[in-house]
Design a protein around this motif. Structure first.
Motif, short mmCIF file in Angstrom:
data_model
loop_
_atom_site.label_atom_id
_atom_site.label_comp_id
_atom_site.label_asym_id
_atom_site.label_seq_id
_atom_site.Cartn_x
_atom_site.Cartn_y
_atom_site.Cartn_z
N PHE A 85 0.81 -1.22 0.00
CA PHE A 85 0.00 0.00 0.00
C PHE A 85 0.84 1.26 0.00
CE2 PHE A 85 0.44 -1.44 4.35
CZ PHE A 85 0.85 -0.31 5.02
N LYS A 86 2.11 1.17 0.38
CA LYS A 86 2.96 2.36 0.36
C LYS A 86 3.47 2.67 -1.04
CE LYS A 86 4.47 2.12 5.12
NZ LYS A 86 5.60 2.07 6.05
N ASN A 87 3.46 1.69 -1.92
CA ASN A 87 3.90 1.87 -3.29
C ASN A 87 2.70 1.63 -4.21
OD1 ASN A 87 5.22 1.94 -5.73
ND2 ASN A 87 6.83 0.52 -5.13
N LEU A 88 1.95 2.69 -4.47
CA LEU A 88 0.70 2.55 -5.23
C LEU A 88 0.94 2.13 -6.67
CD1 LEU A 88 -1.31 5.62 -3.88
CD2 LEU A 88 -1.53 3.22 -3.26
N LYS A 89 2.05 2.57 -7.23
CA LYS A 89 2.34 2.19 -8.62
C LYS A 89 2.59 0.68 -8.72
CE LYS A 89 5.27 3.41 -12.52
NZ LYS A 89 6.41 4.18 -12.99
N LEU A 90 3.35 0.12 -7.79
CA LEU A 90 3.60 -1.31 -7.76
C LEU A 90 2.31 -2.08 -7.48
CD1 LEU A 90 5.51 -3.74 -7.84
CD2 LEU A 90 5.93 -3.36 -5.40
N GLN A 91 1.49 -1.55 -6.59
CA GLN A 91 0.22 -2.20 -6.27
C GLN A 91 -0.68 -2.27 -7.51
OE1 GLN A 91 -2.21 -0.14 -3.35
NE2 GLN A 91 -2.78 -2.09 -2.42
N LYS A 92 -0.72 -1.19 -8.26
CA LYS A 92 -1.53 -1.17 -9.48
C LYS A 92 -0.95 -2.12 -10.53
CE LYS A 92 -3.51 2.77 -10.96
NZ LYS A 92 -3.64 4.07 -11.68
N THR A 93 0.37 -2.17 -10.63
CA THR A 93 1.02 -3.09 -11.58
C THR A 93 0.72 -4.55 -11.21
OG1 THR A 93 2.78 -1.48 -11.92
CG2 THR A 93 3.22 -3.74 -12.61
N LEU A 94 0.73 -4.86 -9.94
CA LEU A 94 0.39 -6.22 -9.50
C LEU A 94 -1.05 -6.57 -9.86
CD1 LEU A 94 2.16 -6.45 -6.02
CD2 LEU A 94 2.71 -7.75 -8.07
N CYS A 95 -1.94 -5.60 -9.73
CA CYS A 95 -3.34 -5.84 -10.09
C CYS A 95 -3.49 -6.10 -11.59
CB CYS A 95 -4.21 -4.66 -9.67
SG CYS A 95 -4.43 -4.52 -7.90
N TYR A 96 -2.81 -5.30 -12.40
CA TYR A 96 -2.85 -5.53 -13.85
C TYR A 96 -2.25 -6.90 -14.21
CZ TYR A 96 -4.33 -0.78 -14.98
OH TYR A 96 -5.04 0.38 -15.10
N SER A 97 -1.17 -7.26 -13.53
CA SER A 97 -0.56 -8.57 -13.79
C SER A 97 -1.51 -9.70 -13.42
CB SER A 97 0.73 -8.72 -12.98
OG SER A 97 1.65 -7.72 -13.32
N CYS A 98 -2.21 -9.55 -12.33
CA CYS A 98 -3.18 -10.58 -11.92
C CYS A 98 -4.31 -10.70 -12.92
CB CYS A 98 -3.72 -10.27 -10.53
SG CYS A 98 -2.54 -10.57 -9.21
N ILE A 99 -4.77 -9.58 -13.45
CA ILE A 99 -5.84 -9.63 -14.47
C ILE A 99 -5.36 -10.40 -15.69
CG2 ILE A 99 -7.17 -8.22 -16.09
CD1 ILE A 99 -7.41 -6.13 -13.87
N ILE A 100 -4.13 -10.14 -16.12
CA ILE A 100 -3.57 -10.83 -17.28
C ILE A 100 -3.44 -12.33 -16.99
CG2 ILE A 100 -1.48 -11.09 -18.68
CD1 ILE A 100 -1.18 -8.01 -18.42
N LEU A 101 -3.01 -12.68 -15.79
CA LEU A 101 -2.87 -14.09 -15.42
C LEU A 101 -4.22 -14.80 -15.34
CD1 LEU A 101 -0.04 -13.93 -12.73
CD2 LEU A 101 0.12 -14.81 -15.06
N VAL A 102 -5.25 -14.10 -14.86
CA VAL A 102 -6.58 -14.72 -14.80
C VAL A 102 -7.13 -14.93 -16.21
CG1 VAL A 102 -8.97 -14.36 -14.05
CG2 VAL A 102 -7.11 -13.85 -12.50
N VAL A 103 -6.91 -13.98 -17.09
CA VAL A 103 -7.35 -14.16 -18.48
C VAL A 103 -6.60 -15.32 -19.12
CG1 VAL A 103 -7.33 -13.08 -20.77
CG2 VAL A 103 -8.10 -11.78 -18.79
N ALA A 104 -5.30 -15.45 -18.82
CA ALA A 104 -4.53 -16.59 -19.33
C ALA A 104 -5.05 -17.91 -18.75
CB ALA A 104 -3.05 -16.41 -18.98
N LEU A 105 -5.46 -17.90 -17.49
CA LEU A 105 -6.03 -19.09 -16.86
C LEU A 105 -7.32 -19.50 -17.55
CD1 LEU A 105 -6.09 -21.14 -14.45
CD2 LEU A 105 -7.43 -19.43 -13.26
N ILE A 106 -8.19 -18.54 -17.81
CA ILE A 106 -9.45 -18.84 -18.49
C ILE A 106 -9.20 -19.38 -19.89
CG2 ILE A 106 -11.56 -17.81 -19.42
CD1 ILE A 106 -11.44 -15.82 -17.06
N ALA A 107 -8.29 -18.73 -20.63
CA ALA A 107 -7.98 -19.17 -21.99
C ALA A 107 -7.36 -20.56 -21.99
CB ALA A 107 -7.05 -18.16 -22.67
N SER A 108 -6.48 -20.83 -21.04
CA SER A 108 -5.84 -22.15 -20.96
C SER A 108 -6.85 -23.24 -20.62
CB SER A 108 -4.74 -22.15 -19.91
OG SER A 108 -3.75 -21.22 -20.24
N LEU A 109 -7.78 -22.93 -19.73
CA LEU A 109 -8.80 -23.91 -19.37
C LEU A 109 -9.71 -24.19 -20.56
CD1 LEU A 109 -10.03 -25.64 -17.14
CD2 LEU A 109 -11.51 -23.72 -16.59
N LEU A 110 -10.08 -23.16 -21.30
CA LEU A 110 -10.91 -23.37 -22.48
C LEU A 110 -10.16 -24.15 -23.56
CD1 LEU A 110 -12.74 -19.94 -22.77
CD2 LEU A 110 -13.70 -22.13 -22.06
#
Length: 156
Positions: A85-110
C-alpha cells in the motif's frame, strides 16, 4: 502512508476466491461411459470406490496442474498487493498482472477442454470473471488514492 479502504477488501476477496477456485471442480465429462470431474488439481471419477486398476487404465490423462499453479500465483500476488500500500504504482502493476494471469487461466482452461464431448461446466467458472471485476475495482480505488495524494502534494 495511504489509508487503505475498499481496494484492500477487493484484493482480499479476489485472493480468497482464486484460492477456492484452485480446489473446486470446474467441469464434468463422460469418458468410456464413466463420469469424471475436472478440477485444477486433476481428474477424479464420480464412481464410489473407483481406485481399481481397470479404472486407472481407462482414466483420461489430463495435465491441469499448471492451471492450479497459475490460480495459486494469482491468489498470492493478490495478497502481496494488499501489503504494497505504500507503493501505489507497484500495487496497481500487480493488479494488472493478476488480471492478465486470470485471463490466461481462463484461456488455458478453455483450450484444455476444447473439443471434449458431453462437457458440463460448473458454476465455479464464474469465479475468475468475478476476480477480474474485483481487481478492476481495486485499480479504481488505487487510482483514487493516487489522485488524492497528488492533490495534497499540490497544496503544500
Amino acid at each position: 502512508m495511504v489509508i487503505q479502504r475498499w481496494q484492500s477488501v477487493f484484493l482480499l476477496l479476489a485472493a480468497i476466491l482464486m484460492a477456492f477456485y484452485a480446489f473446486m471442480p470446474v467441469a464434468g465429462f463422460t469418458f468410456n461411459g464413466i463420469s469424471y470431474e475436472l478440477s485444477l488439481l486433476g481428474v477424479e471419477s464420480l464412481l464410489p470406490g473407483s481406485d481399481t486398476a481397470v479404472e486407472a487404465t481407462v482414466k483420461p490423462e489430463v495435465v491441469s496442474w499448471p492451471l492450479f499453479v497459475l490460480a495459486i500465483l494469482v491468489a498470492v500476488l493478490g495478497l502481496i498487493a494488499i501489503f504494497k500500500f505504500k507503493n501505489l504504482k507497484l500495487q496497481k502493476t500487480l493488479c494488472y498482472s493478476c488480471i492478465i494471469l486470470v485471463v490466461a487461466l481462463i484461456a488455458s482452461l478453455l483450450a484444455l477442454v476444447y473439443g471434449w464431448n458431453d462437457l458440463r461446466y460448473y458454476f465455479s467458472n464464474c469465479m475468475p470473471v468475478l476476480v477480474i471485476v474485483l481487481f478492476v475495482l481495486a485499480i479504481k480505488g488505487i487510482s483514487k488514492d493516487q489522485k488524492t495524494l497528488s492533490s495534497y502534494d499540490r497544496l503544500r
